[in-house]
Design an enzyme around this catalytic site. Sequence first.
Site, PDB file in Angstrom:
ATOM      1  N   GLU A 176      52.383  -0.836  32.265  1.00  0.00           N
ATOM      2  CA  GLU A 176      51.575  -0.742  33.936  1.00  0.00           C
ATOM      3  C   GLU A 176      51.165  -2.292  34.376  1.00  0.00           C
ATOM      4  OE1 GLU A 176      53.572   2.579  37.360  1.00  0.00           O
ATOM      5  OE2 GLU A 176      51.259   1.775  37.007  1.00  0.00           O
ATOM      6  N   HIS A 216      44.782   4.557  36.415  1.00  0.00           N
ATOM      7  CA  HIS A 216      45.385   3.288  37.240  1.00  0.00           C
ATOM      8  C   HIS A 216      45.050   2.413  37.552  1.00  0.00           C
ATOM      9  CE1 HIS A 216      47.861   2.026  40.672  1.00  0.00           C
ATOM     10  NE2 HIS A 216      49.403   1.655  39.875  1.00  0.00           N
TER      11      HIS A 216
END
Length: 276
Positions: free
Chosen positions: A173, A101
């Site tokens: 993302e 992430h």
Amino acid sequence: MTSPNSEAPVLVGTSWKMNKTLAEATAYVDDLVGAGVPDVVDAFILPPHTALAAVRDRLPRDSRIRLGAQNAHWAAEGAATGEVSMRMVRDAGATIVEIGHSERRTEFGETDEHVACKVAAALDHGLTALVCVGEPRDVRDAGGSEDHVVAQVRSSLSMVSGADSTSVLLAYEPVWAIGEGGSPASPEQVAPVVRAVRRVMAERLIGEAGTVLYGGSVDDTNATELLEGAGADGLFVGRAGLSATGFARLLSVCAAAHPLRHSTPNDREVDDAAIR
Ligand code: PEP
């Protein structure tokens, strides 16, 4: 444009990030289970490590909500103070592990090499690797999004050539789209990157086409256009999934956007009613 496999359920997941006590986590599970997961949606939740086992124990045995961890170390055990391993999160109930992430990359120094080791370790332990990739704003502005993301995906999968495509989920993302201050990417911005990610996955993994999610400031107002226009197989959310009611609402919106639900006008009316 719709999801490439219109028969497949839409995959929608949320990470709670560094939020929720045990009591808050179990209350969330009760509320989400009470609300139900629509048939055409597969859902997953990523609680903090401290709540994994409690969430596993609270979910009904036949629950369709998958459970995952937000991170884990590549080594099975050893002197890595403050870390938890793939083996340990699996033992606590995770079947998915999020890796790479952008917050881990920027705030905790996680590199592409770390990500590659973690993906290999996840697969070794029978976990599905949820690999997050995405470009920063300056790369997007310079027109380098696809190259940046393709390099990240190649590197992430560099130690798992020949693995089954079902063992890896890719979440695109964009860094500039995530979290407070982020703005959602448009379907037109997402679609070419999703196609590029699929190409790399097809090179490195075997089996059916891999699963690609979009994440970054998704909510129930933009989920439909992203699902219909970006060519992704589903969505990955932070803030929109932080409350059980918010996540349940998002699942309903995603169910209504699923191509199979558009097969008859009656279906469509039922879906519209369900999300009001
Ligand atoms: C994320 O952090 O992965 C994310 C998608 O967050 P948000 O939905 O809050 O932008």
